[in-house]
Design a protein around this motif. Structure first.
Motif, PDB file in Angstrom:
ATOM      1  N   THR A 255      20.358 -17.247  36.390  1.00 53.69           N
ATOM      2  CA  THR A 255      21.097 -16.261  35.684  1.00 53.69           C
ATOM      3  C   THR A 255      20.343 -14.937  35.516  1.00 53.69           C
ATOM      4  O   THR A 255      20.850 -13.915  35.511  1.00 53.69           O
ATOM      5  N   VAL A 256      18.945 -15.021  35.064  1.00 51.60           N
ATOM      6  CA  VAL A 256      18.237 -13.938  34.804  1.00 51.60           C
ATOM      7  C   VAL A 256      16.664 -14.439  34.963  1.00 51.60           C
ATOM      8  O   VAL A 256      16.333 -15.763  34.804  1.00 51.60           O
ATOM      9  N   VAL A 257      15.746 -13.527  35.557  1.00 51.64           N
ATOM     10  CA  VAL A 257      14.295 -13.809  35.638  1.00 51.64           C
ATOM     11  C   VAL A 257      13.681 -13.104  34.485  1.00 51.64           C
ATOM     12  O   VAL A 257      13.877 -11.938  34.609  1.00 51.64           O
ATOM     13  N   ALA A 258      12.937 -13.749  34.145  1.00 51.91           N
ATOM     14  CA  ALA A 258      12.217 -13.013  33.099  1.00 51.91           C
ATOM     15  C   ALA A 258      10.524 -13.090  33.312  1.00 51.91           C
ATOM     16  O   ALA A 258       9.817 -13.927  33.925  1.00 51.91           O
ATOM     17  N   LEU A 259       9.807 -11.922  32.893  1.00 52.37           N
ATOM     18  CA  LEU A 259       8.341 -11.911  33.039  1.00 52.37           C
ATOM     19  C   LEU A 259       7.872 -11.264  31.615  1.00 52.37           C
ATOM     20  O   LEU A 259       7.956 -10.318  31.470  1.00 52.37           O
ATOM     21  N   ALA A 260       7.183 -12.211  30.894  1.00 52.99           N
ATOM     22  CA  ALA A 260       6.812 -11.909  29.584  1.00 52.99           C
ATOM     23  C   ALA A 260       5.649 -11.422  29.542  1.00 52.99           C
ATOM     24  O   ALA A 260       4.997 -11.723  28.386  1.00 52.99           O
ATOM     25  N   SER A 261       4.722 -11.196  30.317  1.00 53.81           N
ATOM     26  CA  SER A 261       3.443 -10.696  30.186  1.00 53.81           C
ATOM     27  C   SER A 261       2.854  -9.941  29.278  1.00 53.81           C
ATOM     28  O   SER A 261       3.591  -8.908  29.000  1.00 53.81           O
ATOM     29  N   ARG A 262       1.724 -10.305  28.742  1.00 56.62           N
ATOM     30  CA  ARG A 262       1.058  -9.462  27.813  1.00 56.62           C
ATOM     31  C   ARG A 262       0.233  -8.414  28.404  1.00 56.62           C
ATOM     32  O   ARG A 262       0.178  -7.203  28.070  1.00 56.62           O
ATOM     33  N   ARG A 263      -0.438  -8.816  29.809  1.00 57.36           N
ATOM     34  CA  ARG A 263      -1.042  -7.951  30.482  1.00 57.36           C
ATOM     35  C   ARG A 263      -0.724  -8.154  32.168  1.00 57.36           C
ATOM     36  O   ARG A 263      -0.395  -9.685  32.284  1.00 57.36           O
ATOM     37  N   GLU A 264      -0.415  -7.296  32.964  1.00 59.50           N
ATOM     38  CA  GLU A 264      -0.107  -7.729  34.181  1.00 59.50           C
ATOM     39  C   GLU A 264      -0.289  -6.574  35.364  1.00 59.50           C
ATOM     40  O   GLU A 264      -0.016  -5.328  34.807  1.00 59.50           O
ATOM     41  N   GLY A 265      -0.717  -6.818  36.488  1.00 58.14           N
ATOM     42  CA  GLY A 265      -0.976  -5.975  37.462  1.00 58.14           C
ATOM     43  C   GLY A 265       0.450  -5.600  38.135  1.00 58.14           C
ATOM     44  O   GLY A 265       1.387  -5.410  37.543  1.00 58.14           O
ATOM     45  N   LEU A 266       0.661  -5.751  39.423  1.00 59.49           N
ATOM     46  CA  LEU A 266       1.963  -5.908  39.951  1.00 59.49           C
ATOM     47  C   LEU A 266       2.307  -7.205  40.523  1.00 59.49           C
ATOM     48  O   LEU A 266       1.533  -7.593  41.716  1.00 59.49           O
ATOM     49  N   ALA A 267       2.677  -7.968  39.853  1.00 62.02           N
ATOM     50  CA  ALA A 267       3.038  -9.568  40.091  1.00 62.02           C
ATOM     51  C   ALA A 267       3.831  -9.624  41.332  1.00 62.02           C
ATOM     52  O   ALA A 267       4.811  -9.120  41.585  1.00 62.02           O
ATOM     53  N   LEU A 268       3.414 -10.560  42.325  1.00 58.02           N
ATOM     54  CA  LEU A 268       4.152 -10.734  43.598  1.00 58.02           C
ATOM     55  C   LEU A 268       5.497 -11.312  43.119  1.00 58.02           C
ATOM     56  O   LEU A 268       6.534 -11.071  43.769  1.00 58.02           O
ATOM     57  N   SER A 269       5.638 -12.006  42.046  1.00 60.54           N
ATOM     58  CA  SER A 269       6.794 -12.901  41.712  1.00 60.54           C
ATOM     59  C   SER A 269       7.822 -11.961  41.268  1.00 60.54           C
ATOM     60  O   SER A 269       8.906 -12.089  41.545  1.00 60.54           O
TER      61      SER A 269
END
Length: 359
Positions: A255-269
């Motif tokens: 229904t929704v995809v979530a990315l809750a990162s505190r630090r992140e480059g460019l995630a392939l996911s």
């Protein structure tokens, strides 16, 4: 003189087929470069992508870069002497340092050493600045590298690409029953990925949405969190799947995809979610902002704020019109995240590095 066809040797710890972003980029680049007419080889400790590499015309040589250093150095030195690469492209720290050591031997081989900074958040990654050119996988990563005192002579940015990956199509994704409404997170179950923040946001929503399920697809790196999730009052609706060789089966059904990162480059996911046409909510790290076109392709919320994350997720989950609009927007403008574009820009990086060594 720079020849039209390059000899490129990629170095990476392993080539496992279980959702490792560094591995995925390495495999995609190697296969695409071979298709462009270059001579390409990969050295690693092995893994599930060895057969795909070889069937695509890319040689694989087994070197355990995390094993005994002198043995790894000796094997790499022999491989480089035999293969005679124009470019050695290191994707992880240990092989980068070993390649630099091989080149430093008196009378050693002459090649350009490229280091891609996939994870700038590991302090050891700064050791990769021993290369002729350091490449950031997003502009935000290059900005961090460029701000450090120690840097390689050349710095470039090649934004990660995953669209139309040659890894796709090996098997058809198996449809997943994720429940009537679902939140899916793809990536390591870790503190940096903010999985605790996502769980807290889910618990805010789950009390009044009894058909809502939360799915974590990734290696279970944080034992304390796993215990916390399994002890949640909503544990029957929190699913820790572990690694999956093809996360698109989950991304396409979410229904929704979530990315809750505190630090992140460019995630392939994040890019895979866009390729799947998912509605996306992410925390406003530099990498997520870049990957979501500054919020045009998904909702961005503050970092480390479960309430704000829950509010954004509820908006997507409860409002079909909002959800459909986000899905349309996430699928737009994906050409700049294609493997073809990424590989073409790396070829330009290679030629620039070779030219620099011959000036």
């Amino acid at each position: 003189m720079i020849c039209s066809d390059l000899r490129v040797l990629h170095l990476v710890n392993e080539v496992v087929d279980t959702g490792n972003g560094i591995v995925n980029v390495t495999v995609d680049l190697a296969i695409d470069a071979h298709a462009r007419g270059h001579e390409v080889a990969v050295a690693s400790s092995g893994g599930g992508f060895v057969d795909l590499l070889r069937s695509s015309g890319v040689a694989h040589h087994r070197i355990d870069f995390r094993g005994e250093p002198l043995r790894s150095f000796s094997k790499l030195r022999a491989l480089i002497a035999d293969f005679q690469p124009d470019i050695v492209h290191a994707h992880t720290v240990a092989p980068c340092l070993l390649a630099a050591a091989v080149r430093a031997v008196p009378g050693g081989p002459d090649f350009a050493l490229i280091a891609t900074m996939h994870n700038v958040y590991q302090r050891s990654s700064l050791l990769m600045a021993s290369a002729d050119m350091t490449v950031g996988v997003a502009q935000s990563v290059s900005d961090v590298v460029g701000s450090r005192r120690i840097r390689s002579p050349l710095l470039a940015t090649v934004v990660n690409g995953v669209i139309n990956s040659p890894r796709r199509g090996r098997t058809d994704p198996v449809a997943r029953d994720l429940g009537p409404r679902s939140i899916v997170a793809v990536g390591a179950v870790s503190h940096r990925k903010g999985v605790d923040v996502l769980l807290a946001a889910f618990e805010i929503l789950a009390t009044t949405r009894r058909d809502l399920h939360l799915w974590f697809i990734g290696n279970k790196d944080w034992e304390e969190f796993v215990h916390e999730a399994e002890s949640s009052v909503h544990a029957d609706r929190v699913h820790l799947i572990g690694l999956a060789d093809d996360p698109t089966a989950f991304l396409g059904e979410a229904t929704v995809v979530a990315l809750a990162s505190r630090r992140e480059g460019l995630a392939l996911s994040l890019l895979e979610a866009r390729e799947s046409g998912a509605a996306i909510v992410a925390t406003e790290t530099d990498g997520a902002r870049e990957g979501l076109d500054a919020g045009e392709a998904g909702l961005l919320v503050p970092v480390d704020d479960p309430d704000a994350l829950a509010t954004a997720l509820a908006r997507v989950i409860d409002d079909r019109e909002c959800r459909d609009d986000l899905r349309r927007r996430s699928a737009n403008g994906l050409d700049r995240f294609s493997v073809t574009r990424m590989a073409r820009e790396y070829e330009e990086v290679y030629r620039r590095a070779i030219a620099h060594r011959h000036t």
